[in-house]
Every structure is written in C-alpha cells, then in structure tokens.
Design a protein around this motif. Structure first.
Motif, PDB file in Angstrom:
ATOM      1  N   GLY A  20       7.889  29.248  18.039  1.00  0.00           N
ATOM      2  CA  GLY A  20       6.520  29.272  19.032  1.00  0.00           C
ATOM      3  C   GLY A  20       6.592  27.718  19.546  1.00  0.00           C
ATOM      4  O   GLY A  20       7.254  26.856  19.545  1.00  0.00           O
ATOM      5  N   VAL A  21       5.385  27.607  20.497  1.00  0.00           N
ATOM      6  CA  VAL A  21       5.286  26.212  20.981  1.00  0.00           C
ATOM      7  C   VAL A  21       5.311  25.052  19.810  1.00  0.00           C
ATOM      8  O   VAL A  21       5.697  24.153  19.861  1.00  0.00           O
ATOM      9  N   ILE A  22       4.575  25.247  18.515  1.00  0.00           N
ATOM     10  CA  ILE A  22       4.525  24.261  17.522  1.00  0.00           C
ATOM     11  C   ILE A  22       5.759  24.015  17.019  1.00  0.00           C
ATOM     12  O   ILE A  22       6.222  22.883  16.892  1.00  0.00           O
ATOM     13  N   GLY A  23       6.586  25.178  16.686  1.00  0.00           N
ATOM     14  CA  GLY A  23       7.888  25.089  16.011  1.00  0.00           C
ATOM     15  C   GLY A  23       8.751  24.139  17.015  1.00  0.00           C
ATOM     16  O   GLY A  23       9.431  23.155  16.513  1.00  0.00           O
ATOM     17  N   LEU A  24       8.745  24.630  18.247  1.00  0.00           N
ATOM     18  CA  LEU A  24       9.746  23.929  18.956  1.00  0.00           C
ATOM     19  C   LEU A  24       9.352  22.699  19.568  1.00  0.00           C
ATOM     20  O   LEU A  24      10.249  21.693  19.716  1.00  0.00           O
ATOM     21  N   THR A  25       8.252  22.434  19.518  1.00  0.00           N
ATOM     22  CA  THR A  25       7.657  20.713  19.878  1.00  0.00           C
ATOM     23  C   THR A  25       7.986  20.057  18.669  1.00  0.00           C
ATOM     24  O   THR A  25       8.594  18.926  18.920  1.00  0.00           O
ATOM     25  N   CYS A  26       7.679  20.407  17.465  1.00  0.00           N
ATOM     26  CA  CYS A  26       8.214  19.691  16.281  1.00  0.00           C
ATOM     27  C   CYS A  26       9.877  19.571  16.212  1.00  0.00           C
ATOM     28  O   CYS A  26      10.323  18.425  15.763  1.00  0.00           O
ATOM     29  N   PRO A  81       0.829  14.364  28.852  1.00  0.00           N
ATOM     30  CA  PRO A  81       1.595  13.814  29.825  1.00  0.00           C
ATOM     31  C   PRO A  81       2.804  13.364  29.522  1.00  0.00           C
ATOM     32  O   PRO A  81       3.819  13.582  30.088  1.00  0.00           O
ATOM     33  N   ALA A  82       3.220  12.784  28.188  1.00  0.00           N
ATOM     34  CA  ALA A  82       4.180  12.045  27.700  1.00  0.00           C
ATOM     35  C   ALA A  82       5.311  13.375  27.345  1.00  0.00           C
ATOM     36  O   ALA A  82       6.691  13.550  27.616  1.00  0.00           O
ATOM     37  N   LEU A  83       4.781  14.488  26.741  1.00  0.00           N
ATOM     38  CA  LEU A  83       5.523  15.754  26.609  1.00  0.00           C
ATOM     39  C   LEU A  83       6.023  16.315  27.860  1.00  0.00           C
ATOM     40  O   LEU A  83       7.271  16.749  28.220  1.00  0.00           O
ATOM     41  N   VAL A  84       5.389  16.564  29.107  1.00  0.00           N
ATOM     42  CA  VAL A  84       5.757  17.154  30.097  1.00  0.00           C
ATOM     43  C   VAL A  84       6.566  16.151  30.786  1.00  0.00           C
ATOM     44  O   VAL A  84       7.869  16.655  31.212  1.00  0.00           O
ATOM     45  N   GLU A  85       6.475  15.025  30.867  1.00  0.00           N
ATOM     46  CA  GLU A  85       7.638  13.914  31.298  1.00  0.00           C
ATOM     47  C   GLU A  85       8.934  14.232  30.546  1.00  0.00           C
ATOM     48  O   GLU A  85       9.897  14.198  30.987  1.00  0.00           O
ATOM     49  N   ARG A  86       8.994  14.223  29.091  1.00  0.00           N
ATOM     50  CA  ARG A  86       9.889  14.479  28.340  1.00  0.00           C
ATOM     51  C   ARG A  86      10.665  15.929  28.917  1.00  0.00           C
ATOM     52  O   ARG A  86      11.917  15.787  28.793  1.00  0.00           O
ATOM     53  N   GLY A 331      -3.258  26.306  19.522  1.00  0.00           N
ATOM     54  CA  GLY A 331      -1.858  25.910  19.157  1.00  0.00           C
ATOM     55  C   GLY A 331      -1.246  25.296  20.351  1.00  0.00           C
ATOM     56  O   GLY A 331      -0.488  24.058  20.092  1.00  0.00           O
ATOM     57  N   ILE A 332      -1.283  25.619  21.426  1.00  0.00           N
ATOM     58  CA  ILE A 332      -0.562  24.962  22.586  1.00  0.00           C
ATOM     59  C   ILE A 332      -1.291  23.677  22.784  1.00  0.00           C
ATOM     60  O   ILE A 332      -0.485  22.497  22.992  1.00  0.00           O
ATOM     61  N   LEU A 333      -2.562  23.451  22.839  1.00  0.00           N
ATOM     62  CA  LEU A 333      -3.371  22.175  22.784  1.00  0.00           C
ATOM     63  C   LEU A 333      -2.783  21.130  21.894  1.00  0.00           C
ATOM     64  O   LEU A 333      -2.707  20.134  22.483  1.00  0.00           O
ATOM     65  N   LEU A 334      -2.862  21.436  20.656  1.00  0.00           N
ATOM     66  CA  LEU A 334      -2.381  20.572  19.390  1.00  0.00           C
ATOM     67  C   LEU A 334      -0.994  20.385  19.441  1.00  0.00           C
ATOM     68  O   LEU A 334      -0.786  19.658  18.334  1.00  0.00           O
ATOM     69  N   ALA A 335       0.052  21.093  20.162  1.00  0.00           N
ATOM     70  CA  ALA A 335       1.294  20.799  19.912  1.00  0.00           C
ATOM     71  C   ALA A 335       1.808  19.360  19.873  1.00  0.00           C
ATOM     72  O   ALA A 335       2.584  18.874  18.864  1.00  0.00           O
ATOM     73  N   PRO A 336       1.475  18.545  20.563  1.00  0.00           N
ATOM     74  CA  PRO A 336       1.951  17.226  20.597  1.00  0.00           C
ATOM     75  C   PRO A 336       1.440  16.374  19.494  1.00  0.00           C
ATOM     76  O   PRO A 336       2.119  15.639  18.798  1.00  0.00           O
ATOM     77  N   THR A 338       0.266  17.726  16.210  1.00  0.00           N
ATOM     78  CA  THR A 338       1.200  18.362  15.367  1.00  0.00           C
ATOM     79  C   THR A 338       2.525  17.820  15.287  1.00  0.00           C
ATOM     80  O   THR A 338       3.062  17.407  14.083  1.00  0.00           O
ATOM     81  N   ALA A 339       3.124  17.867  16.397  1.00  0.00           N
ATOM     82  CA  ALA A 339       4.648  17.128  16.114  1.00  0.00           C
ATOM     83  C   ALA A 339       4.858  15.668  15.789  1.00  0.00           C
ATOM     84  O   ALA A 339       5.470  15.284  14.795  1.00  0.00           O
ATOM     85  N   GLU A 340       3.711  14.892  16.089  1.00  0.00           N
ATOM     86  CA  GLU A 340       3.807  13.725  15.560  1.00  0.00           C
ATOM     87  C   GLU A 340       3.224  13.452  14.156  1.00  0.00           C
ATOM     88  O   GLU A 340       4.091  12.706  13.472  1.00  0.00           O
ATOM     89  N   ARG A 341       2.401  14.400  13.682  1.00  0.00           N
ATOM     90  CA  ARG A 341       1.982  14.221  12.161  1.00  0.00           C
ATOM     91  C   ARG A 341       3.347  14.689  11.504  1.00  0.00           C
ATOM     92  O   ARG A 341       3.232  14.360  10.334  1.00  0.00           O
TER      93      ARG A 341
END
Length: 365
Positions: A20-26, A81-86, A331-336, A338-341
């Motif tokens: 999902g979004v959490i797994g893929l962002t991490c 914004p940094a994730l969208v740019e990535r 879940g979507i809101l907190l994805a960046p 979560t990935a950082e943590r």
C-alpha cells in the motif's frame, strides 16, 4: 526460504511486507538510501489506500484530545511536496487547498472549535487558515449550494489521486532498482533479508500477533461527470451538514465523495451499507446540487487499520523487524512522516534480542 533478495550485493537488503501507500513509500525511501528492496504485495483490492480520497489536511484531522496526532499530520503535510517532486508527476495532486463549509450556525460552531484547537496547538498554520463567509464560498466554488453559512479556506491542504499515487510509487521503486512480488506473506520466516518492514495494514496481526489493531470501515463513492454535468470543485470541499461530515474531492473525471466511519466494526461485513451510502449521497447533493447529473460508478468500503489510541504504530519489533501500521484514517497523509521514521529505525543500532524484549515496544512513535 522464499524469494531471497540477499544475493550478489554488499548493499543491505530490505523486505517490505505490504504494497500500500505506507509500504511503497517506505520502500522507495530505502531504495533511495542505497538499500536493495523487495516489496511483497498482497494485491491492490486488499489495501485501504485503494478506497480512499487521498486528502492531505491536518485541520480536518485535528480533533481536541488528539494533540500528538495533529503534530504528526502537520509535519507530514509539509513533507508531501518533496514526495510529489520525487515521483515527478504533478498530476498526482488532485487539489492544492481545502474549503471547509458549514450548513448552519451550529455546524459553523463545530468548525470554529476545530479551528481554535488547531490554532492553539499549531500557531504556524494560522497564516494558512482564513475564515470565509457565504459570499466568499460562492466566489471560491460557484458549484456549491447557495445556502451555506460560513467556513474556512485552508491553503496548502489539498489531496492526491490515491490510485495514481499507488501506480507512481511502484513505478518509482522499480526505477530505483527495487522489486515487487505479488504474493501474500504468511510467515516472516519466509522472507530472506537483512531487515523487514511490516506495513501490511490489518494483515499485520497475522504476522505480528502482539501488535494491537482493530478495523474501522469507511465508505467512499466515486462519481463520474457526464457531458451535462457542472465541473467538479477546484478545492477539496469538507462540509458539516446537519451535524454530519461529508467531503467532495475532485478527480480528472469526476468526484470522490466520503466518508463514513464505523468503529468498532464487524469485519465479516466488508460491503458498503445502504444507510451510509444514502446519507453520503443526500448530503453531497445538498452540498453540490449539480451532482444529480453525475453517474455513480463505484461504492466501495475500505478497512482502516487502527490502533487503540489512534496513533500509528512505528517501532522496531526485534533486531530484524520494524512495524509501520495503525494509521487509521490518515494512512496516505502520514506516509512521508512514516517513511522518515522507518528509515531512522533501520539506520539505528539494532537492539539485541534481550534488549528488544525488555523494551516491550515502549519506543513507539
């Protein structure tokens, strides 16, 4: 041992259970950091992110008593914004700002209490949040009904197209050298990697029984514009109507309407309920009368993984396993965030088995 990824490389290997979004962002963050990453994906239809509106708003999620959750959502919104740019695809963003509206003075008082709480906890957001009256609402969104009372315009709290986001995250991971296996993991012993991140939503319970989660069901409607229809709003519209909440989130071809939430929830019944769908449609049409000419193309229900206190569970379980779950409605809101943590946990000194057991999960984020 299935699907080994520790082969022909000196780079640390990571397996992410959950596509999902959490797994893929991490997974993408780990690949960008130089790890060799493999994601185990049980299927898009099993993910709460597939049935979502993709809103990125801390004001809408800031409720009295949830001070810590508000802090994290504000932090995560600033990272989007940094994730969208990535991901190199600005079209992921479905809207850039949110318009909160109230149908009556009582509904307006509810919104005012939310705004006062957010202002008191996060003074920095004051510049992004502006009260609006009925005339302002009509100028900002002419497609809305004419009998709205007042509200707030919130700059920088938009929404993403959740399904486009899932596609772009997977594409970016593959381009970064990661891989995706479309398979459900039944036991972590099947996974051969230096580290494992379990981001499997409610499926986390089968792999890590000590992680306390419960399901909350949320219903979403997808409406498609016809050639006779007025266009979708340009903002995320979050309304308080007769003491109920409803939101409209624009898409290229229509609007996502949401959302109900049933908690606690009997998981054996995962289909949308007639009463919930009827309430959503009634409130949405009152809010935007032109929706009558749209087509109802999907009524879906998503199972949101929730923790007991409403905070996500992001923690090291043992010397090899990190868990990231329990995000509930965010879940979507907190994805960046979560990935950082998760990357911080992966980069920390691994605890010994005895130290991990004695910690008892107290380092929860």
């Amino acid at each position: 041992m299935g699907d080994p990824i520790k082969q022909q490389t000196s780079r640390p290997t990571l397996a992410v259970v959950g596509g999902g979004v959490i797994g893929l962002t991490c997974a993408l963050a780990a690949a960008d950091a130089g790890r060799r990453v493999q994601v185990f994906d049980a299927g898009a239809r099993d993910r709460a992110a597939w049935v979502a509106a993709g809103m990125l708003g801390s004001l809408g999620e800031g409720h009295p008593g949830e001070d810590e959750l508000l802090r994290r959502t504000v932090e995560s919104v600033r990272r989007w914004p940094a994730l969208v740019e990535r991901l190199a695809d600005p079209s992921i963003m479905a809207a850039h700002d949110s318009l909160f509206v109230a149908a009556s003075s009582a509904d307006a008082e509810h919104l005012r209490n939310l705004a006062d709480f957010v202002w008191s906890q996060q003074p920095r957001v004051a510049d992004d949040l502006r009260p609006v009256n009925a005339g302002d609402i009509r100028r900002l969104e002419p497609v809305l009904g004419s009998r709205l009372h007042s509200g707030y315009l919130v700059r920088g709290e938009g929404a993403v197209d959740n399904r486009r986001l899932l596609d772009r995250l997977r594409e970016a991971l593959l381009a970064a050298g990661g891989s995706v296996v479309d398979r459900r993991v039944g036991d972590l012993s099947e996974v051969d990697a230096d580290d494992v991140v379990v981001a499997a939503g409610l499926g986390t319970r089968a792999l890590l029984p000590d992680i306390g989660l419960h399901a909350a069901k949320g219903e979403i409607l997808r409406l498609r514009r016809t050639r006779w229809s007025v266009p979708p709003p340009t903002h995320v519209v979050r309304a308080r109507m007769r003491a109920r909440s409803v939101y409209l989130v624009p898409r290229d071809d229509g609007i996502v309407v949401g959302a109900t939430q049933y908690e606690p929830f009997e998981e054996s019944s995962a289909a949308p309920e007639v009463g919930g769908v009827a309430d959503l449609l009634a409130d949405a049409v009152d809010l935007m009368p032109g929706l009558r000419t749209y087509e109802l193309v999907e009524a879906g229900a998503g199972m949101r993984p929730c923790s007991a206190d409403g905070l996500p569970i992001i923690d090291r379980v043992d010397e090899r396993v990190v868990v990231a779950t329990g995000h509930g409605r965010n879940g979507i809101l907190l994805a960046p965030y979560t990935a950082e943590r998760v990357m911080e946990l992966l980069d920390e000194q691994r605890p010994t088995a005895s130290a991990s057991a004695s910690a008892g999960g107290e380092n929860r984020c």
